[in-house]
Design a protein around this motif. Structure first.
Motif, mmCIF file in Angstrom:
data_model
loop_
_atom_site.group_PDB
_atom_site.id
_atom_site.type_symbol
_atom_site.label_atom_id
_atom_site.label_comp_id
_atom_site.label_asym_id
_atom_site.label_seq_id
_atom_site.Cartn_x
_atom_site.Cartn_y
_atom_site.Cartn_z
ATOM 1 N N THR A 80 -7.210 20.039 4.370
ATOM 2 C CA THR A 80 -6.655 19.533 3.111
ATOM 3 C C THR A 80 -5.734 18.332 3.328
ATOM 4 O O THR A 80 -5.171 17.807 2.366
ATOM 5 N N TRP A 81 -5.566 17.925 4.574
ATOM 6 C CA TRP A 81 -4.711 16.803 4.953
ATOM 7 C C TRP A 81 -3.304 16.996 4.381
ATOM 8 O O TRP A 81 -2.715 16.130 3.739
ATOM 9 N N GLU A 113 0.192 4.530 -1.839
ATOM 10 C CA GLU A 113 0.053 4.520 -3.296
ATOM 11 C C GLU A 113 -1.199 5.294 -3.717
ATOM 12 O O GLU A 113 -1.167 6.059 -4.682
ATOM 13 N N ARG A 114 -2.277 5.088 -2.955
ATOM 14 C CA ARG A 114 -3.517 5.844 -3.186
ATOM 15 C C ARG A 114 -3.891 6.493 -1.864
ATOM 16 O O ARG A 114 -4.280 5.818 -0.918
ATOM 17 N N ARG A 115 -3.746 7.797 -1.784
ATOM 18 C CA ARG A 115 -3.994 8.505 -0.532
ATOM 19 C C ARG A 115 -5.473 8.475 -0.178
ATOM 20 O O ARG A 115 -6.349 8.581 -1.050
ATOM 21 N N LEU A 165 0.810 -1.217 0.000
ATOM 22 C CA LEU A 165 0.000 0.000 0.000
ATOM 23 C C LEU A 165 0.843 1.266 0.000
ATOM 24 O O LEU A 165 0.359 2.339 -0.360
ATOM 25 N N TYR A 166 2.115 1.151 0.421
ATOM 26 C CA TYR A 166 2.971 2.324 0.578
ATOM 27 C C TYR A 166 4.101 2.278 -0.438
ATOM 28 O O TYR A 166 4.869 1.319 -0.491
ATOM 29 N N ALA A 200 0.892 7.448 7.608
ATOM 30 C CA ALA A 200 -0.029 6.323 7.747
ATOM 31 C C ALA A 200 -1.393 6.661 7.169
ATOM 32 O O ALA A 200 -1.845 7.815 7.220
ATOM 33 N N ILE A 201 -2.057 5.669 6.619
ATOM 34 C CA ILE A 201 -3.401 5.848 6.068
ATOM 35 C C ILE A 201 -4.375 6.124 7.218
ATOM 36 O O ILE A 201 -4.446 5.346 8.174
ATOM 37 N N PRO A 202 -5.127 7.208 7.179
ATOM 38 C CA PRO A 202 -6.005 7.575 8.303
ATOM 39 C C PRO A 202 -7.364 6.878 8.257
ATOM 40 O O PRO A 202 -8.385 7.477 7.894
ATOM 41 N N ARG A 203 -7.406 5.635 8.650
ATOM 42 C CA ARG A 203 -8.679 4.933 8.732
ATOM 43 C C ARG A 203 -8.569 3.842 9.791
ATOM 44 O O ARG A 203 -7.462 3.407 10.133
#
Length: 651
Positions: free
Chosen positions: A533-534, A321-323, A143-144, A161-164
Motif C-alpha cells: 500500500t506504500w 503533490e500527486r503521489r 512537485l512537493y 521521494a517519488i519512487p520512479r
C-alpha cells in the motif's frame, strides 16, 4: 603587565585531556597563533610535544600562574572555524565522547603542498558568477507540497521521494536533492548533501551537473586521495557558497550551511563506526539547530527515528503533490509452500513477459553461489571442522569453504550423523543466475553484487540478479521487479529488520519503470501490507508505538557500557543519583568469550535525560582513566568504554 594566552584543544584520545588548556603565546607567534590554526605544544605529563588546535585567544596578568609556551605554529591555515569546533563539542557531549575524536572526522590529514598552494593564493574569495539554476529545478521543487517554504524559512522536514527512475538517467530522489541544493545556492547559501555510498554519490553528482550547471561543487568522500580531499576542504573554508556532496563526514563540511539534506538515513553506512559513533542524522540535527539551516531527511521509506521527530512536531512531513504508487503484487508464502518453488508461477510469467521488452530486476538476499551447505543425510548445517564457521560452495561441485576462516573442508564429515555428503541449502546471486539462465534461454543474465559491481544496464532484454543495495540503474527503468528471499531477510536477528526490509524493497521498487509490475515473493504480515500500500510512515508509527512500552530504541536512548566489573559498577552507581526509571539498567553481565572477565551493561533513558546521562558516563570514563594512571588496574582491558544511541542492543 598582561600576556597573551591561547586556549588549545589537544589532539589526543585520552579522555582526561578532552578540555581546553591554556598556553602562553611567545612573542614570535603572537600574530600567527590565532583561533583555528594548528600548533604544537609541550605535554608535561608525557614529556613530549603534541599537536593541538588554537580555539580561543585571551590575555591575563603576567604573574597570574606559570604556563608552558606554545612550541611552534604548524601552519598559518585556519583550518578549524569556530562554528565547527562548537559543532564538534556538541556532538562529543551528546555521545559522551571526546571533541578531538570528532575533529579527526572533520579536518582531513594535512597535505603540505596543497596547503602551501592554497595559502600562496591568499585564500581569497573567488569571484563567483551569478548562479542561475536550470529550468527543471523550479518544476521539481513544485512537485512537493511545502518544500519551497521549508527551504526559504529554513525549517526541518521529512520528504517522501517519488519512487520512479526519473528522466534522462536522473532518478527522482537525485532530482529532489539537486533541486533543493540549486534553490539554496541561488539564494546565496551553501548546501550539504549527504548520501550513503559511492553509487549514490556518482548519481547525485551527475544530476547536479544538469540541475546546477556551473555551480561550485565540492566532493568530500573516502574515495578521494589525501591531497584531493584536503584541497576540497580548504576550498570550502572560503566564504563563497558551495554545494558539498559526500558521505558521512560531509555533514561536517566547513561551509556556512543554508541546507543540510540526508538521503536514506536508515542506511547503516551513515552510522559512524569510529568513536564517538555519532549517526549522521544526529549530527545534522545538531548542526541545523546551531546554524539555523534548512534540514531535509529524504527517502523512499521512513525510519522510526525520523517518525519519532515527526510525531513530536520537531520536523514536518512532506509528500508529493500527486503521489505515485508502484504496482505491487504479493505472492503469499502458501503459494511457495504448496508448489515447492522459489519463484511462483505468477511472478515467473510476469518476468518472462517483461524480459521480452527490457531488463527485469530480481533481488536476492545473499551473494555468491551457495553460502550455506547442509548435510545431505540429516539436513544439519555443515560447519567448519577447524573453527565451527558455516561452510559454503563457490560453484556446483566445489570444495566446501568456511565463510569465517577461509579453509577448505575436503574431508568433511557431519558431526551429527557422520555423513560425508553435503547439499546446497541457500541460493546466492550466482546460483540464482545459473538457475534463471536455464529457465530463460536466450536472455542474458547479469549478476550485480559486492563481487560483481554493476552501476547501470541498458534497455535491452536482460535478467539482473542483484543483492539488496547493489541494484544497478536501468535505462528507462526496469520492466518488472521481483523481490525474492523476503522471508529469509526478515529472519535476521535484528531489532530493525522489518524496517530495513521495507527500505530495501522500496528502494528496489523505485527503480521500476512507471506502471511496471513489482512482485514481493513469500512475505505477508504488516511489513508486506505497508509495502503493497506504500504506507511506510504508517509502518514506522506502528513500530514506534510497539517499542515505547518495551522501552526499546528509538523510543528511548540506550547507552552501552563495557569494562572491568569494578569500572562498570562504579559507572552504574554514579548514574543512580540521576533517579532514572527502575528498569533503566539491564545487566551487568559477563561478555561471553572474554578471558579478562569484562562486563557489559545497557542503560535505557528518556531523551530529556540525555545531557545528564552523557555527562555522568563521560565523568566515569575520565575517572577510570585517571585511576589507571595512578596505578589501579594497569591492564589495558580495564578501560571503561561507553557507546550511546545503541540501536541494536544485545538483549
Amino acid at each position: 603587565m598582561t600576556r597573551p594566552i591561547a586556549r588549545v584543544l589537544l589532539d589526543s584520545p585520552v579522555p582526561q585531556l578532552d578540555r581546553l588548556f591554556d598556553y602562553a603565546v611567545p612573542a614570535p607567534f603572537e600574530d600567527a597563533a590565532v583561533p583555528g590554526v594548528r600548533v604544537r605544544v609541550p605535554l608535561r605529563s608525557a614529556g613530549r610535544l603534541i599537536d593541538a588546535y588554537v580555539i580561543e585567544r585571551a590575555t591575563e596578568d603576567d604573574d597570574a600562574r606559570t604556563l608552558a609556551e606554545i612550541e611552534t605554529v604548524v601552519s598559518a591555515a585556519r583550518v578549524l572555524p569556530e562554528r565547527l569546533y562548537a559543532l564538534a563539542r556538541r556532538v562529543a557531549d551528546r555521545a559522551a565522547g571526546s571533541a578531538s575524536d570528532v575533529l579527526r572526522l572533520i579536518v582531513p590529514k594535512r597535505q603540505v603542498r596543497v596547503e602551501k598552494a592554497w595559502l600562496a593564493a591568499g585564500a581569497e574569495q573567488p569571484s563567483v558568477p551569478a548562479f542561475v539554476p536550470a529550468a527543471e529545478v523550479a518544476a521539481t521543487v513544485a512537485l512537493y507540497a511545502g518544500l519551497r517554504e521549508t527551504l526559504e524559512d529554513r525549517e526541518r522536514a521529512a520528504v517522501e521521494a517519488i519512487p520512479r527512475p526519473g528522466q534522462d538517467g536522473h532518478p527522482e530522489w537525485s532530482r529532489l536533492l539537486a533541486a533543493a541544493a540549486a534553490t539554496t545556492l541561488a539564494g546565496g547559501a551553501s548546501a550539504i548533501l549527504v548520501v550513503p555510498d559511492y553509487r549514490d554519490l556518482d548519481v547525485l553528482l551527475t544530476t547536479l551537473e544538469a540541475f546546477a550547471p556551473g555551480a561550485p561543487i565540492a566532493r568530500l568522500d573516502s574515495r578521494q586521495t589525501g591531497p584531493d580531499r584536503y584541497r576540497a576542504y580548504l576550498r570550502t573554508l572560503e566564504d563563497a557558497p558551495w554545494i558539498v556532496v559526500g558521505n558521512r563526514s560531509a555533514c561536517y563540511a566547513p561551509v556556512r550551511a543554508g541546507l543540510i539534506a540526508v538521503w536514506d538515513d536508515g542506511d547503516g553506512l551513515l552510522a559512524e563506526p569510529l568513536s564517538p559513533g555519532a549517526h549522521v542524522r544526529d549530527v545534522a540535527l545538531l548542526r541545523q539547530e546551531q546554524e539555523g539551516s534548512a534540514l531535509l531527511f529524504a527517502g523512499h521509506s521512513r525510519t522510526t527515528d525520523v517518525e519519532r521527530l515527526v510525531e513530536g512536531g520537531w520536523i514536518r512531513a512532506i509528500t508529493a503533490e500527486r503521489r505515485v504508487l508502484p504496482r505491487v503484487a504479493l505472492d503469499s508464502p502458501e503459494d511457495l509452500d504448496r508448489r515447492g518453488q522459489r519463484l511462483p508461477s505468477r511472478a515467473f510469467l510476469t518476468a518472462r513477459e517483461a524480459a521480452a521488452t527490457g531488463p527485469v530486476l530480481l533481488q536476492v538476499a545473499r551473494p555468491g553461489f551457495s553460502p550455506t551447505l547442509l548435510c545431505a543425510s540429516c539436513r544439519t548445517p555443515a560447519r567448519c571442522p577447524a573453527c565451527g564457521g558455516p561452510l559454503g560452495a563457490a560453484h556446483r561441485g566445489a570444495v566446501p569453504v568456511c565463510a569465517w576462516c577461509g579453509r577448505g573442508a575436503r574431508s568433511w564429515a557431519c558431526g551429527s550423523c557422520g555423513g560425508e555428503t553435503v547439499r546446497l541449502a541457500v541460493s546466492g546471486s550466482e546460483r540464482t543466475a545459473e538457475e534463471l539462465g536455464r529457465a530463460f534461454p536466450g536472455i542474458r543474465v547479469i549478476v550485480a553484487d559486492g563481487a560483481h559491481p554493476v552501476e547501470r544496464v541498458d534497455a535491452r532484454p536482460a535478467l539482473v540478479v542483484a543483492t539488496r543495495g547493489a541494484e544497478p540503474q536501468a535505462d528507462g527503468g526496469y520492466r518488472a521487479v521481483v523481490l525474492l528471499d523476503g522471508s529469509r531477510m526478515l529472519q535476521a536477528p535484528d531489532l530493525r529488520i522489518g524496517e530495513s526490509c521495507l527500505r530495501w524493497w522500496s528502494n528496489a521498487a523505485a527503480l521500476a519503470a512507471p506502471g511496471a509490475p513489482i512482485h514481493l515473493v513469500g512475505v505477508d504480515g504488516a511489513v508486506a501490507r505497508a509495502f503493497a500500500t506504500w504506507s511506510q510512515p504508517a509502518y514506522a508509527r506502528s513500530e514506534l508505538a510497539e517499542r515505547a512500552p518495551l522501552r526499546m530504541p528509538p523510543a528511548v536512548r540506550v547507552a552501552q557500557l563495557e569494562g572491568s566489573a569494578a569500572g562498570v559498577r562504579r559507572a552504574l552507581d554514579d548514574l543512580a543519583v540521576l533517579a532514572l526509571p527502575a528498569d533503566a539498567v539491564l545487566g551487568p553481565v559477563l561478555i561471553e568469550g572474554d578471558e579478562n572477565s569484562r562486563e557489559r551493561a545497557l542503560v535505557r533513558f528518556p531523551y530529556a535525560e540525555g545531557t545528564r546521562v552523557a555527562e555522568s558516563l563521560r565523568a566515569s570514563v575520565v575517572a577510570e582513566a585517571m585511576g589507571r594512571r595512578r596505578g589501579k588496574g594497569r591492564t589495558a582491558r580495564t578501560t571503561l568504554s561507553v557507546r550511546l544511541d545503541v540501536t541494536e542492543p544485545d538483549l
